[in-house]
Design a protein around this motif. Structure first.
Motif, PDB file in Angstrom:
ATOM      1  N   TYR A 314       0.832  -1.204   0.000  1.00  0.00           N
ATOM      2  CA  TYR A 314       0.000   0.000   0.000  1.00  0.00           C
ATOM      3  C   TYR A 314       0.873   1.262   0.000  1.00  0.00           C
ATOM      4  O   TYR A 314       0.623   2.210  -0.744  1.00  0.00           O
ATOM      5  CB  TYR A 314      -0.914   0.006   1.221  1.00  0.00           C
ATOM      6  N   LEU A 315       1.913   1.272   0.830  1.00  0.00           N
ATOM      7  CA  LEU A 315       2.794   2.437   0.901  1.00  0.00           C
ATOM      8  C   LEU A 315       3.534   2.642  -0.422  1.00  0.00           C
ATOM      9  O   LEU A 315       3.764   3.784  -0.835  1.00  0.00           O
ATOM     10  CB  LEU A 315       3.799   2.262   2.043  1.00  0.00           C
ATOM     11  N   HIS A 316       3.891   1.553  -1.067  1.00  0.00           N
ATOM     12  CA  HIS A 316       4.529   1.667  -2.384  1.00  0.00           C
ATOM     13  C   HIS A 316       3.561   2.315  -3.374  1.00  0.00           C
ATOM     14  O   HIS A 316       3.960   3.156  -4.194  1.00  0.00           O
ATOM     15  CB  HIS A 316       4.951   0.282  -2.878  1.00  0.00           C
ATOM     16  N   HIS A 317       2.294   1.932  -3.274  1.00  0.00           N
ATOM     17  CA  HIS A 317       1.271   2.523  -4.155  1.00  0.00           C
ATOM     18  C   HIS A 317       1.120   4.026  -3.877  1.00  0.00           C
ATOM     19  O   HIS A 317       1.000   4.829  -4.814  1.00  0.00           O
ATOM     20  CB  HIS A 317      -0.065   1.815  -3.935  1.00  0.00           C
ATOM     21  N   VAL A 318       1.143   4.400  -2.609  1.00  0.00           N
ATOM     22  CA  VAL A 318       1.018   5.822  -2.244  1.00  0.00           C
ATOM     23  C   VAL A 318       2.187   6.615  -2.822  1.00  0.00           C
ATOM     24  O   VAL A 318       2.007   7.695  -3.399  1.00  0.00           O
ATOM     25  CB  VAL A 318       0.956   5.994  -0.704  1.00  0.00           C
ATOM     26  N   SER A 319       3.398   6.080  -2.691  1.00  0.00           N
ATOM     27  CA  SER A 319       4.573   6.759  -3.248  1.00  0.00           C
ATOM     28  C   SER A 319       4.449   6.912  -4.760  1.00  0.00           C
ATOM     29  O   SER A 319       4.795   7.965  -5.324  1.00  0.00           O
ATOM     30  CB  SER A 319       5.846   5.979  -2.914  1.00  0.00           C
ATOM     31  N   LYS A 320       3.950   5.862  -5.395  1.00  0.00           N
ATOM     32  CA  LYS A 320       3.778   5.907  -6.841  1.00  0.00           C
ATOM     33  C   LYS A 320       2.771   6.978  -7.231  1.00  0.00           C
ATOM     34  O   LYS A 320       2.992   7.742  -8.188  1.00  0.00           O
ATOM     35  CB  LYS A 320       3.325   4.537  -7.329  1.00  0.00           C
TER      36      LYS A 320
END
Length: 814
Positions: A314-320
């Motif tokens: 999820y955090l990777h998605h937010v960064s993206k």
């Protein structure tokens, strides 16, 4: 020198030109060397010439204004229709300048505006078609906008003189051209010839040669008050409700498709959004709706993905997503949108889920030491208001919970200190790499360690002391000197968190005494290094007794050198080589004396040493500590000779077998005088250990009454000198309890001394103030109930008394 022909200067030059649009010739003066027609009258100096104005202003030819406007109108129409202009741009520019010079500027500006306005109004019809889909509509309006910009740039190049004079002098009038478009849709380049610039736009380019430079031109553009081209396009095209709605809907649809992963025409978006920005309708018509839809999109996406994905994903998605939105701002959105857009994404994807993210995944990230994911978590949470604070809280809770599981579980006592050191290394690495050495995280980590490590009083301090002992004891080959120093530094960090440092001191002193007395210290340098660290941390008072122990050992060596010289002068020096350590009672741990039956040779040596020592130090008293004694025995077996390194108690037992081969437990006890439990452990080490010098009958691990012990003449061992585990090196449960009780007793003495000291100084003091003072002075944790008991004890012993009227008031009794 001949005279130069004088140039004529009047309005007839206008009529003589084929198109009547040339500029009046400049007035010039001849330069002559003399007066008259001949050259012979030349003088050394020239005469002064006077130049006078026209006697009357030249008049424009009849119908000049109407004919000129007709040509200008045709040129504007040609530009708007994208066809060739019949006239030279220089001629058109000159015509505008002529008209402006003769007060026709207002009419000319009005006529130009009317022509442009009619053209723009006519463009709206092409956008009324309902059959156009969203993308085609956007491309069509973008083409219309691009054409409009190019046309207005060309028109302005012709009417530049009007724009620079009449319009500039009337602040209420907008400039002819779209100034912003001139930067976006044309390239202005300096000509190699002074005073020339080239305007290139769309398919055609025209050169205008006038006496001003590029820099002045740009300054002029930036200083103008408004844009007629922008105003007309805004009022008649983009302000149309249907056109604006379809434009904004189309742009938002393209952005939505791009967010979904589709490829879209970014240059089209960039052009259209720049158009809205230039027309000054970007914020009110687009940005507000764009941010509202963005908010709804990411609110729904955040709720959905928090349920579907694990925290790292999820955090990777937010960064993206943040990266994508930042790229949109750079590529086609107006820079003013960046702050509210990024704030919207951060709020909906992070701000609304801070607690949920940490509760769902922080512990697993920390347990698995996922450095990259923790770094990303810190970076993202630092972007959101309150993000760092909630991360700090969960960070602290994790440390407390994890540390508590290490400390409070008795089953983990064996590995507690090593686990604490490993855990400390782990959190230090996370703070350094993931949390950018943030001081708030460092300080909270220290507070959390101090909290959980003191949840179990005394035991961590005891185990830390034993861990240090294991590292400083001889035989520890795990670390080099440098590694040992690093380990001691790490231990000191854990030591700082402990409240009951006096417990550590008691166990450390006891273990240090064993290392020094048995000669099992790995390194004197390492011992002194640890002592220096403790002194730096706790002060000289904390280490004064420990330093005294080292001093005693050094003095004992000197005493033994003198004693050996003394023995050499004796008539019967004996066969036993005696070594004695003289210990100052106040420095060393308290040892309970045990009376045992030594053989005659040992007793004789004791008396010789006593005579020697007291002869040098009269008034002193020697007390022999048999529990700390050890010896090296020589023995003969069928296999050959061996040497045994044993304790004094083991020595007394083994020496009995010089008198016989078999003895019962009761016989050994009576002969040696060793205390029952101590004797059982001693016999256990000799008959049940790895080196079985004695054979126990019946066989078994425990020594019982009636057991018989036989000398093992068939004893075999690969080593010549064999160390049989010395019982004084192995701490019993009773010794642990005894050490803890001594610490508790010392604390009571310290509390009593502190109370008397405070009351002696204050004379009269209330209970709460006295307790507060005690907490400030005492260096170990203490409960209010324990303080109350000590106060009552001092009252009973008449050190202080209660006030008769106020039972919470105390008076010092001198």
């Amino acid at each position: 020198m001949a005279d130069e022909p004088q140039k004529k200067s009047h309005l007839s030059a206008l009529v003589g030109h084929t198109n009547g649009l040339t500029k009046p010739a400049s007035l010039t003066a001849t330069r002559s060397a003399g007066v008259g027609g001949g050259g012979g009258g030349a003088t050394a100096s020239s005469k002064k010439l006077v130049i006078k104005n026209f006697r009357e202003r030249p008049k424009l030819p009849d119908n000049y204004t109407q004919d000129t406007w007709q040509k200008l109108h045709e040129a504007v129409g040609a530009i708007q229709s994208s066809i060739s202009i019949k006239y030279n741009l220089e001629e058109l520019y000159q015509a505008v300048e002529n008209l402006c010079s003769y007060k026709v500027s207002a009419t000319l500006y009005k006529q130009l505006r009317q022509v442009c306005e009619e053209h723009v109004k006519a463009q709206i019809l092409q956008f009324r078609e309902d059959s156009l889909d969203s993308l085609l509509f956007l491309k069509k309006i973008n083409k219309c906008w691009q054409d409009h910009c190019r046309q207005m740039i060309m028109i302005r190049s012709i009417f530049l003189f009007l724009d620079r004079t009449y319009v500039l002098q009337n602040s209420v009038l907008p400039s002819i051209c779209l100034r912003r478009c001139m930067y976006q849709h044309m390239r202005v380049s300096c000509s190699p010839f002074p005073g020339t610039f080239t305007v290139k736009g769309g398919e055609r380019g025209r050169s205008v040669n006038r006496g001003f430079r590029f820099k002045a031109y740009v300054q002029l553009l930036l200083s103008e008050p408004g844009d007629m081209g922008l105003e007309l396009f805004r009022n008649h095209i983009i302000s149309d409700k249907q056109v604006q709605t379809k434009t904004i809907d189309g742009i938002l649809l393209l952005i939505e498709r791009e967010r979904s992963g589709e490829a879209v025409d970014r240059s089209l978006l960039r052009s259209l959004l720049s158009m809205l920005s230039d027309l000054q309708v970007y914020k009110e018509s687009f940005e507000q709706r764009f941010l509202e839809e963005t908010n709804c999109l990411y609110a729904a996406e955040g709720q959905r993905l928090m349920q579907e994905r694990e925290v790292p994903e999820y955090l990777h998605h937010v960064s993206k997503r943040l990266e994508e939105e930042g790229d949109r701002v750079i590529t086609y959105l107006d820079h003013s949108t960046q702050k509210p857009l990024i704030a919207c994404v951060e709020k909906q994807l992070l701000g609304e889920h801070l607690a949920a993210i940490l509760q769902k995944g922080l512990d697993s990230l920390l347990d698995e030491n996922r450095i990259s994911d923790l770094t990303q978590t810190y970076q993202l949470f630092s972007r959101v208001k309150g993000g760092q604070q909630i991360l700090l809280q969960h960070w602290s809770e994790y440390i407390k919970n994890f540390g508590t599981t290490i400390v409070v579980n008795p089953e983990k006592d064996k590995d507690m200190v090593q686990e604490l050191l490993d855990f400390k290394d782990k959190v230090d690495h996370i703070i350094e790499v993931c949390f950018q050495k943030n001081e708030k995280f460092v300080n909270l980590m220290k507070e959390s360690f101090e909290t959980f490590i003191n949840k179990r009083p005394n035991k961590p301090a005891e185990l830390i002391a034993k861990y240090v002992d294991s590292k400083l004891r001889a035989g520890n080959k795990e670390a080099t000197d440098e590694e040992l120093e690093r380990i001691l530094d790490k231990i000191m960090i854990i030591f700082r968190f402990i409240h009951g440092k006096d417990v550590f001191e008691a166990f450390y002193k006891k273990d240090l005494a064993k290392r020094l007395l048995v000669g099992k210290s790995a390194s004197v340098d390492a011992e002194k290094s640890m002592l220096s660290k403790l002194k730096h941390e706790c002060g000289a008072a904390f280490t004064s007794k420990l330093e005294g122990m080292f001093k005693d050992m050094e003095l004992s060596k000197d005493v033994m050198v003198q004693f050996k010289q003394y023995m050499q002068n004796q008539s019967d020096p004996g066969n036993i080589d005696l070594t004695v350590n003289i210990l100052t009672m106040g420095y060393w741990p308290t040892y309970t004396p045990m009376e045992v039956h030594l053989n005659s040779e040992m007793i004789k040596l004791q008396e010789v040493f006593k005579t020697f020592y007291l002869g040098k130090h009269s008034g002193r008293k020697l007390q022999w500590q048999t529990t700390l004694g050890h010896a090296v025995l020589k023995a003969e077996f069928k296999e050959g000779k061996k040497e045994f390194q044993v304790s004094l108690f083991q020595t007394l037992v083994l020496l009995m077998f010089n008198e016989g081969d078999e003895f019962s437990f009761e016989e050994i006890k009576m002969a040696t005088g060793v205390e029952d439990s101590e004797l059982r452990r001693t016999l256990q080490s000799l008959a049940c250990g790895k080196a079985r010098v004695l054979i126990k009958n019946p066989k078994g691990k425990d020594v019982e009454d009636g057991d018989k012990f036989i000398f093992n003449g068939d004893f075999k061992h690969k080593l010549f000198r064999i160390k049989i585990n010395q019982i004084q090196m192995k701490e019993t449960v009773e010794e642990q309890v005894s050490t803890t009780e001594r610490v508790f007793q010392d604390r009571q003495y310290q509390i009593d001394a502190a109370i008397v000291r405070i009351m002696k100084m204050r004379k009269t003091l209330g209970h709460n103030l006295l307790v507060s003072e005690l907490y400030n002075q005492l260096k170990f944790p203490v409960k209010p109930g324990d303080l109350k008991k000590r106060i009552e004890s001092l009252i009973d012993r008449d050190y202080m008394e209660r006030d008769k009227d106020n039972p919470n008031q105390y008076h010092y009794v001198a």
